[in-house]
Design an enzyme around this catalytic site. Sequence first.
Site, PDB file in Angstrom:
ATOM      1  N   TYR A   1       0.760  -1.252  -0.166  1.00 20.29           N
ATOM      2  CA  TYR A   1      -0.072   0.069  -0.009  1.00 20.29           C
ATOM      3  C   TYR A   1       0.922   1.324  -0.057  1.00 20.29           C
ATOM      4  O   TYR A   1       1.773   1.675   0.908  1.00 20.29           O
ATOM      5  CB  TYR A   1      -1.009   0.110   1.368  1.00 20.29           C
ATOM      6  CG  TYR A   1      -2.032   0.905   1.183  1.00 20.29           C
ATOM      7  CD1 TYR A   1      -3.530   0.302   0.620  1.00 20.29           C
ATOM      8  CD2 TYR A   1      -2.097   2.231   1.538  1.00 20.29           C
ATOM      9  CE1 TYR A   1      -4.345   1.330   0.396  1.00 20.29           C
ATOM     10  CE2 TYR A   1      -3.111   2.825   1.357  1.00 20.29           C
ATOM     11  CZ  TYR A   1      -4.163   2.746   0.796  1.00 20.29           C
ATOM     12  OH  TYR A   1      -5.493   3.423   0.724  1.00 20.29           O
TER      13      TYR A   1
ATOM     14  N   TYR B   1      -5.760   5.979  -7.401  1.00 14.85           N
ATOM     15  CA  TYR B   1      -5.937   5.815  -5.588  1.00 14.85           C
ATOM     16  C   TYR B   1      -7.542   5.413  -5.671  1.00 14.85           C
ATOM     17  O   TYR B   1      -8.466   6.170  -5.781  1.00 14.85           O
ATOM     18  CB  TYR B   1      -5.971   7.218  -5.265  1.00 14.85           C
ATOM     19  CG  TYR B   1      -5.929   7.172  -3.741  1.00 14.85           C
ATOM     20  CD1 TYR B   1      -5.362   6.336  -2.700  1.00 14.85           C
ATOM     21  CD2 TYR B   1      -7.119   8.017  -3.172  1.00 14.85           C
ATOM     22  CE1 TYR B   1      -5.508   6.549  -1.420  1.00 14.85           C
ATOM     23  CE2 TYR B   1      -7.572   8.117  -1.746  1.00 14.85           C
ATOM     24  CZ  TYR B   1      -6.819   7.347  -1.094  1.00 14.85           C
ATOM     25  OH  TYR B   1      -7.049   7.405   0.266  1.00 14.85           O
TER      26      TYR B   1
END
Lengths: 393, 148
Positions: A296, A346
């Site tokens: 991440y 994103y």
Amino acid sequence: MSKKTLANQAAIVGIGATEFSKDSGRSEMQLAVECVTMALADAGIDPSEVDGLCTYTMDHNPEIEVHRLIGAKELTFFSRVHYGGGAACAPIHQAAMAIATGIADVVVCYRAMNERSNYRFGTGMQDTLPDPTFETAHYGWYIPHGLISPASWVAMSARRYMHETGATSEDFGRVSVASRDFAATNPAAFFYDKPITLEEHQNSRWIVDPLRLLDCCQESDGGVAIVLTSPERARDLKQKPVIVRGAAQGACDDQQMMTSYYRKEMSRLPEMGLVAKQLYQQSGITPEDIQTAVIYDHFTPFVLPQLEEFGFCDRGEAKDFVRDGHHARGGRLPINTHGGQLGEAYIHGLNGVAEAVRQVRGTSVNQVNNVEHALVTAGTGVPTSGLILGVDV
Amino acid sequence: MSEAKRARVPRRPRPGINRDNSFFWEGLKEDKLLIQRCQTCGELRHPPGPMCPHCHSLEWDTLKACGRGTIYSYVNLHHPAVPPFANPNPIGLIELEEGTRLVAGLLDIEADEVRIGQPVEVVFYREQEDDDHAIALFRVTDKSAEAA
Ligand SMILES: [Zn+2]
């Protein structure tokens, strides 16, 4: 010890995604139903069969509305996991548990947002808090001082990590450069054909020192969906099954939402260590058995301690791992081969789950050789989650 | 200052004050930096909460901090530039001499002069002289100091 395990109880059989943009031009619900039905078509499952839906907070598309709009009939499992991007892998975790226990047969996990055109998390919190519940009062320790944005909360941890390990802004830049290199060869990425150099990273402006502009992920509009069912049924469907070898959530001592500043050791990510411990225990594999990972990357600094928590390198040595290029194209553990949230989009991490599925299927545009297992992690600095996906054997 | 004029001055965001944290903000109004302390086992804790994580006691009082500490970490916020904050805005994570940490804006120092390990002392800050609300900022007392 109990013999019960979540390993090998569920399979990912479909993935779907809208295009990734800065302004989708349509509603979030439209993005949601588009990506959900695309994922079901990828799996070869009729939408009427969906009996489970799962998303995570900061998504604004209610499970029952998605269910109604795709024309499904009976919903036996629905949940929405807390803590935003920290929950990126958590809907898969919940879906696997629902399938393993017979609660649901076909579960779709989804995330659809007009984050860029509707919200812009990067602008920070500027208003007086309206309702001081325990949860909202939390921000009162930060916003009166101007510590108002996700980048600022992460930067405070990043500075301490640099102090204790010797990692530098250039090391964070190496993460960014490698992601943009993968994005440059991924036509679905927003930054397709737009690689960057380390020099460009170093010349990018400060957002919150020690974070530069090119350390921060994009803000994006788009939607991604993932379909799960049992491994038995998966073997009769269109795609090569991708088995959930491990799925876990984690929160640790003195856990805070983005600001775990009060632990004795502040530069570690114990909640990610807890996720790693569970994933390795469930799957029975070791770091050496993982060929690629989606780590991440809302902000580059937290990629480094994640590599340490998962045992790809020792404590404080992730800087050496990235200096040696092990995380980049052709390295020992190529990470974020879709371009990550820095380069592709994103979508709060769910696009990373989709990339891990493609790597295990062998269909990524930046395919790593001989992938047996792919790791996926979720948001850091917050309660988090993770997955190990593997080939069907 | 008239209410209309006051409304035009950009103000720092205010905290949400509730039963669990009001002692902290009430203390600042009287120029006291208070740390929550378990009355059963004596552990200090910040941010505050209704139960002691060590012994589960619901009984607590407060310790008045001496107001000195060191910079444990810090950032310089450039974007987004939000009035009335300085830009860049140096913000520290302060480790108090009593052992707990808290976030606070830093005074009397340029952003590029801040270092981990510098000693600091508390400043009780009101945006307007007659404000019925104060926050704890910190002043760096020795810019030459740096953590080993
Ligand atoms: Zn106690």
